[in-house]
Design a protein around this motif. Structure first.
Motif, PDB file in Angstrom:
ATOM      1  N   SER A   1       0.838  -1.200   0.000  1.00 22.11           N
ATOM      2  CA  SER A   1       0.000   0.000   0.000  1.00 22.11           C
ATOM      3  C   SER A   1       0.877   1.255   0.000  1.00 22.11           C
ATOM      4  O   SER A   1       2.095   1.185   0.218  1.00 22.11           O
ATOM      5  CB  SER A   1      -0.879   0.002   1.241  1.00 22.11           C
ATOM      6  OG  SER A   1      -0.044   0.187   2.375  1.00 22.11           O
ATOM      7  N   GLU A   2       0.228   2.396  -0.206  1.00 23.96           N
ATOM      8  CA  GLU A   2       0.949   3.676  -0.183  1.00 23.96           C
ATOM      9  C   GLU A   2       1.645   3.870   1.171  1.00 23.96           C
ATOM     10  O   GLU A   2       2.808   4.275   1.232  1.00 23.96           O
ATOM     11  CB  GLU A   2      -0.060   4.809  -0.448  1.00 23.96           C
ATOM     12  CG  GLU A   2       0.561   6.172  -0.486  1.00 23.96           C
ATOM     13  CD  GLU A   2      -0.495   7.257  -0.684  1.00 23.96           C
ATOM     14  OE1 GLU A   2      -1.392   7.050  -1.527  1.00 23.96           O
ATOM     15  OE2 GLU A   2      -0.420   8.293  -0.007  1.00 23.96           O
ATOM     16  N   ASP A   3       0.925   3.558   2.253  1.00 24.97           N
ATOM     17  CA  ASP A   3       1.516   3.750   3.579  1.00 24.97           C
ATOM     18  C   ASP A   3       2.720   2.831   3.799  1.00 24.97           C
ATOM     19  O   ASP A   3       3.729   3.242   4.356  1.00 24.97           O
ATOM     20  CB  ASP A   3       0.480   3.498   4.681  1.00 24.97           C
ATOM     21  CG  ASP A   3      -0.480   4.676   4.812  1.00 24.97           C
ATOM     22  OD1 ASP A   3      -0.191   5.736   4.206  1.00 24.97           O
ATOM     23  OD2 ASP A   3      -1.512   4.537   5.495  1.00 24.97           O
ATOM     24  N   GLU A   4       2.577   1.582   3.367  1.00 28.01           N
ATOM     25  CA  GLU A   4       3.700   0.649   3.534  1.00 28.01           C
ATOM     26  C   GLU A   4       4.936   1.149   2.784  1.00 28.01           C
ATOM     27  O   GLU A   4       6.054   1.116   3.286  1.00 28.01           O
ATOM     28  CB  GLU A   4       3.335  -0.733   2.991  1.00 28.01           C
ATOM     29  CG  GLU A   4       2.493  -1.585   3.918  1.00 28.01           C
ATOM     30  CD  GLU A   4       2.082  -2.875   3.238  1.00 28.01           C
ATOM     31  OE1 GLU A   4       2.690  -3.905   3.513  1.00 28.01           O
ATOM     32  OE2 GLU A   4       1.141  -2.825   2.415  1.00 28.01           O
ATOM     33  N   GLN A   5       4.699   1.638   1.561  1.00 26.61           N
ATOM     34  CA  GLN A   5       5.832   2.128   0.776  1.00 26.61           C
ATOM     35  C   GLN A   5       6.421   3.384   1.413  1.00 26.61           C
ATOM     36  O   GLN A   5       7.635   3.556   1.488  1.00 26.61           O
ATOM     37  CB  GLN A   5       5.392   2.420  -0.654  1.00 26.61           C
ATOM     38  CG  GLN A   5       5.068   1.159  -1.431  1.00 26.61           C
ATOM     39  CD  GLN A   5       4.839   1.457  -2.907  1.00 26.61           C
ATOM     40  OE1 GLN A   5       5.682   2.009  -3.595  1.00 26.61           O
ATOM     41  NE2 GLN A   5       3.668   1.105  -3.404  1.00 26.61           N
ATOM     42  N   PHE A   6       5.535   4.259   1.900  1.00 23.83           N
ATOM     43  CA  PHE A   6       5.982   5.489   2.555  1.00 23.83           C
ATOM     44  C   PHE A   6       6.924   5.143   3.719  1.00 23.83           C
ATOM     45  O   PHE A   6       7.996   5.729   3.881  1.00 23.83           O
ATOM     46  CB  PHE A   6       4.733   6.243   3.041  1.00 23.83           C
ATOM     47  CG  PHE A   6       5.013   7.348   4.008  1.00 23.83           C
ATOM     48  CD1 PHE A   6       5.622   8.534   3.590  1.00 23.83           C
ATOM     49  CD2 PHE A   6       4.664   7.215   5.346  1.00 23.83           C
ATOM     50  CE1 PHE A   6       5.873   9.558   4.500  1.00 23.83           C
ATOM     51  CE2 PHE A   6       4.916   8.228   6.255  1.00 23.83           C
ATOM     52  CZ  PHE A   6       5.519   9.400   5.830  1.00 23.83           C
ATOM     53  N   GLU A   7       6.545   4.137   4.515  1.00 19.86           N
ATOM     54  CA  GLU A   7       7.384   3.697   5.647  1.00 19.86           C
ATOM     55  C   GLU A   7       8.750   3.220   5.156  1.00 19.86           C
ATOM     56  O   GLU A   7       9.780   3.566   5.718  1.00 19.86           O
ATOM     57  CB  GLU A   7       6.723   2.506   6.381  1.00 19.86           C
ATOM     58  CG  GLU A   7       5.446   2.839   7.133  1.00 19.86           C
ATOM     59  CD  GLU A   7       5.708   3.725   8.338  1.00 19.86           C
ATOM     60  OE1 GLU A   7       6.787   3.580   8.934  1.00 19.86           O
ATOM     61  OE2 GLU A   7       4.840   4.565   8.647  1.00 19.86           O
TER      62      GLU A   7
ATOM     63  N   LEU B   1       0.885   5.441  -9.593  1.00 18.64           N
ATOM     64  CA  LEU B   1       0.504   6.624  -8.797  1.00 18.64           C
ATOM     65  C   LEU B   1       0.674   6.361  -7.301  1.00 18.64           C
ATOM     66  O   LEU B   1       1.119   7.227  -6.549  1.00 18.64           O
ATOM     67  CB  LEU B   1      -0.952   7.012  -9.103  1.00 18.64           C
ATOM     68  CG  LEU B   1      -1.156   7.743 -10.444  1.00 18.64           C
ATOM     69  CD1 LEU B   1      -2.631   7.782 -10.820  1.00 18.64           C
ATOM     70  CD2 LEU B   1      -0.598   9.168 -10.363  1.00 18.64           C
ATOM     71  N   THR B   2       0.341   5.148  -6.875  1.00 19.37           N
ATOM     72  CA  THR B   2       0.505   4.807  -5.451  1.00 19.37           C
ATOM     73  C   THR B   2       1.967   4.953  -5.049  1.00 19.37           C
ATOM     74  O   THR B   2       2.301   5.536  -4.018  1.00 19.37           O
ATOM     75  CB  THR B   2       0.035   3.349  -5.187  1.00 19.37           C
ATOM     76  OG1 THR B   2      -1.303   3.231  -5.659  1.00 19.37           O
ATOM     77  CG2 THR B   2       0.099   2.986  -3.724  1.00 19.37           C
ATOM     78  N   GLN B   3       2.838   4.421  -5.901  1.00 17.16           N
ATOM     79  CA  GLN B   3       4.265   4.501  -5.580  1.00 17.16           C
ATOM     80  C   GLN B   3       4.744   5.964  -5.551  1.00 17.16           C
ATOM     81  O   GLN B   3       5.464   6.380  -4.641  1.00 17.16           O
ATOM     82  CB  GLN B   3       5.090   3.700  -6.599  1.00 17.16           C
ATOM     83  CG  GLN B   3       6.576   3.769  -6.280  1.00 17.16           C
ATOM     84  CD  GLN B   3       7.441   2.816  -7.071  1.00 17.16           C
ATOM     85  OE1 GLN B   3       7.179   2.599  -8.259  1.00 17.16           O
ATOM     86  NE2 GLN B   3       8.456   2.247  -6.438  1.00 17.16           N
ATOM     87  N   ILE B   4       4.311   6.740  -6.531  1.00 19.56           N
ATOM     88  CA  ILE B   4       4.762   8.140  -6.595  1.00 19.56           C
ATOM     89  C   ILE B   4       4.238   8.921  -5.387  1.00 19.56           C
ATOM     90  O   ILE B   4       4.976   9.718  -4.792  1.00 19.56           O
ATOM     91  CB  ILE B   4       4.302   8.812  -7.914  1.00 19.56           C
ATOM     92  CG1 ILE B   4       4.868   8.062  -9.125  1.00 19.56           C
ATOM     93  CG2 ILE B   4       4.705  10.284  -7.950  1.00 19.56           C
ATOM     94  CD1 ILE B   4       6.371   8.104  -9.268  1.00 19.56           C
ATOM     95  N   ARG B   5       2.990   8.694  -5.005  1.00 23.17           N
ATOM     96  CA  ARG B   5       2.446   9.405  -3.836  1.00 23.17           C
ATOM     97  C   ARG B   5       3.277   9.068  -2.581  1.00 23.17           C
ATOM     98  O   ARG B   5       3.614   9.950  -1.801  1.00 23.17           O
ATOM     99  CB  ARG B   5       0.973   9.046  -3.601  1.00 23.17           C
ATOM    100  CG  ARG B   5       0.009   9.708  -4.584  1.00 23.17           C
ATOM    101  CD  ARG B   5      -1.431   9.604  -4.083  1.00 23.17           C
ATOM    102  NE  ARG B   5      -1.842   8.240  -3.807  1.00 23.17           N
ATOM    103  CZ  ARG B   5      -2.404   7.407  -4.704  1.00 23.17           C
ATOM    104  NH1 ARG B   5      -2.660   7.834  -5.933  1.00 23.17           N
ATOM    105  NH2 ARG B   5      -2.748   6.184  -4.365  1.00 23.17           N
ATOM    106  N   ALA B   6       3.602   7.787  -2.432  1.00 24.60           N
ATOM    107  CA  ALA B   6       4.406   7.386  -1.266  1.00 24.60           C
ATOM    108  C   ALA B   6       5.759   8.104  -1.295  1.00 24.60           C
ATOM    109  O   ALA B   6       6.243   8.586  -0.263  1.00 24.60           O
ATOM    110  CB  ALA B   6       4.614   5.874  -1.274  1.00 24.60           C
ATOM    111  N   LEU B   7       6.337   8.197  -2.477  1.00 26.37           N
ATOM    112  CA  LEU B   7       7.647   8.851  -2.596  1.00 26.37           C
ATOM    113  C   LEU B   7       7.553  10.348  -2.300  1.00 26.37           C
ATOM    114  O   LEU B   7       8.412  10.914  -1.620  1.00 26.37           O
ATOM    115  CB  LEU B   7       8.211   8.633  -4.003  1.00 26.37           C
ATOM    116  CG  LEU B   7       8.850   7.266  -4.239  1.00 26.37           C
ATOM    117  CD1 LEU B   7       9.110   7.041  -5.718  1.00 26.37           C
ATOM    118  CD2 LEU B   7      10.154   7.167  -3.450  1.00 26.37           C
TER     119      LEU B   7
END
Ligand code: PEP
Ligand code: MG
Length: 582
Positions: free
Chosen positions: A316-322, A382-388
């Motif tokens: 998920s976006e949150d997991e990637q953000f972490e 998009l999920t990956q870019i948002r996390a980044l």
């Protein structure tokens, strides 16, 4: 007299150890005819063996810890899938019934049929699954024979002498059992530079030579063997003088490693004061400790696809953000370059597009992979870019777009990045720092049209691993053509030189993040081409630094320019020898 066997050198280092031979279970397969009355019993025996291996693979997966290499889980999953496939778990039962043969014979017959089918498929992914089918069948055979499932293991504990494992091929499942064991080196008959064995050996820092023909014929349990992982040589029955020579080399290597540690904190400058940045390549957030430890100037390549591998669904976006946040925080203000999902070819998932199921397939090196896949699946991109973008709150982030081939891909990716920014703004997320967006130059088409790409990108990174594969038409994971995979091919020298000089002229920062950047034999070549930013695995960084510190840029620049103007391999070789001289 010492006998030398040669293979592909895949992981550097020296071992002088006793051999532990992992003999193939296929050598003495009992082949018996059975009578009709025994069919039921034989089928039951086969079913029990399959069940036993299924349980064993599950157990091995359960033993994995968070610091186990991501490849282990992926490959154990793959082996379970192969085992569950009816072609391996059901067809042998039909053969037992129809041909009245024992279970071992039925299994090996069916395995041969499968191997033949796989070998004739053009798709690289399927060809590579050949070794996996063999390894799974081997496990079932061992279960049938009632032998212990596991191969004999080298001892644990630092005061024990390490053993050197010699095998036809080493399955990832067996590899898992080697963590924490005293393994001096690996020697296998199968495999190429990026085979499973090679990848795991490198990640464990163990010398390895693969693709050594007939190794099992020549090496016996307990034999003293010398392995030189740098030149890909395996010495059998070594004379006392060979052993002493290699023990001396081993001691020198250990001393050199120790001595190199003193370079960790200093800046990298050539003799004439030219500043060179040495960045790290990582696969997973946990790798960051070694990046900090070695004093790298930043992360030049975070292969984000590894975050997607060791699992059953999209992160998920949150997991990637972490995950990105962990790396960025640890780098304390030094730049972190995250490459967007570079899925495909040999980098496969256990779910979704390239798990062997229906839908999009990314397994061909020329297929819908990497940025092509991301653009075809905008929700994932998009999920990956948002996390980044969110992770920029922890420090500077550079986004690296892989496998750019057409300018439209760069344009579309930039549009999606803007879209992700807008999505976050509408969710009231603040983007602390702006990201820099760059692209990998790893397809010859992009290298040849570089000036156009430079208008859209803030930096470029040369992916020499793929650039060589695509320019020379040499599959980078096929050991049969490994001898043609040549970073010194005149076409490669020209391409890399042109990308570096053109980027410099356009004032666009350029780096090299393929394996060439971490190969100390090529350090002066790249420096001479004008490169001032190298990105590599941390194990290579201090070696490269040491060489740069004692190199004069002007001197190597002159020789390298000559090298990029010739088509003669002999001349290139001669100039490379001169470059290596102090
Ligand atoms: C490359 O192609 O050189 C590169 C750095 O990327 P990867 O090895 O992950 O394809
Ligand atoms: Mg690549």
């Amino acid at each position: 007299m010492t006998l030398a066997l040669h293979g592909i050198a895949v992981s550097r280092g020296i071992a002088v150890s006793r051999a532990l031979v992992w003999d193939s279970a296929f050598r003495d397969v009992p082949r018996n005819r059975i009578d009709k009355k025994s069919v039921k019993f034989e089928i039951k025996r086969f079913e029990n063996a399959v069940k036993r291996v299924t349980d064993e693979l599950d157990d091995l997966r359960g033993q994995l810890t968070s610091d186990s290499p991501a490849e282990f889980d992926a490959l154990l999953n793959l082996h379970s899938l192969i085992l569950q496939d009816p072609t391996l778990s059901e067809v042998p039962k039909e053969l037992i019934q129809e041909k009245l043969i024992n279970a071992e014979w039925a299994l090996t017959q069916q395995m041969e049929v499968l191997l033949e089918q796989f070998a004739s498929i053009e798709d690289q992914y399927f060809r590579e699954r050949n070794a996996d089918v063999r390894q799974v069948s081997e496990r079932v055979l061992k279960a049938l024979s009632g032998n212990a499932m596991s191969m004999p293991l080298p001892p644990e504990g630092d005061d024990e002498d390490p053993w050197l494992i010699v095998a036809h091929d080493i399955s990832p499942a067996d590899m898992v059992q080697l963590k924490g064991r005293r393994v001096g080196a690996f020697v296998t008959e199968m495999g190429g530079a990026t085979s499973h064995t090679a990848i795991v050996a490198r990640s464990l820092g163990i010398p390895a030579v693969v693709g050594v023909p007939r190794a099992l014929e020549f090496v016996h349990n307990g034999d003293l063997v010398v392995v030189d992982g740098k030149i890909g040589a395996v010495f059998l029955d070594p004379t006392q003088s060979v052993v002493e020579e290699y023990q001396r080399k081993q001691a020198i290597l250990a001393l050199a490693r120790q001595r190199l540690k003193r370079l960790k904190k200093s800046e990298t400058r050539t003799q004439c004061g030219r500043r060179v940045e040495l960045m790290a390549n990582i696969e997973l957030p946990d790798d960051i400790d070694s990046v900090v430890d070695v004093g790298a100037d930043g992360v030049g390549l975070f292969r984000s696809e590894f975050l997607f591998m060791n699992r059953k669904d999209w992160p998920s976006e949150d997991e990637q953000f972490e995950a990105y946040g962990k790396v960025i925080k640890a780098m304390k203000g030094k730049p972190v370059t995250v490459r967007t999902l570079d899925l495909g070819a040999d980098k496969t998932l256990q779910f979704g597009p390239n798990s062997g199921g229906p839908g999009l397939s990314t397994t061909s090196a020329l297929g819908l992979r990497s940025i092509r896949f991301s653009l075809a699946e905008p929700a994932i991109f998009l999920t990956q870019i948002r996390a980044l973008l969110r992770a920029t709150k922890f420090g500077p982030v550079k986004i690296l777009l892989p496998m750019l081939t057409n300018i439209r891909e760069a344009q579309q990716a930039l549009t999606y990045i803007d879209m992700a920014r807008e999505q976050l703004t509408s969710r009231r997320f603040q983007i602390k720092n702006e990201v820099t967006i760059g692209g990998m130059i790893e397809v010859p088409a992009a290298a040849l049209c570089l000036s156009h790409f430079l208008k859209y990108l803030s930096f470029v990174s040369i992916g020499t691993n793929d650039l060589i594969q695509y320019a020379l038409a040499v599959d980078r994971v096929d050991h049969q053509v490994a001898h043609l995979y040549d970073p010194l091919h005149p076409a490669i020298l020209r391409l890399v030189y042109e990308v570096i000089t053109q980027s410099e002229k356009a004032s666009v920062p350029v780096s090299v993040c393929g394996e060439m950047a971490g190969d100390v034999r090529l350090t002066r070549l790249l420096l001479g081409m004008g490169l001032t930013n190298f990105s590599m695995h941390t194990s290579q960084l201090l070696d490269v630094k040491e060489l740069l510190l004692k190199t004069e840029f002007d001197a190597v620049h002159k020789q390298v320019k000559l090298m990029t103007r010739t088509f003669e391999p002999e001349k290139i070789e001669k100039l490379m020898k001169q470059l290596a001289m102090d």
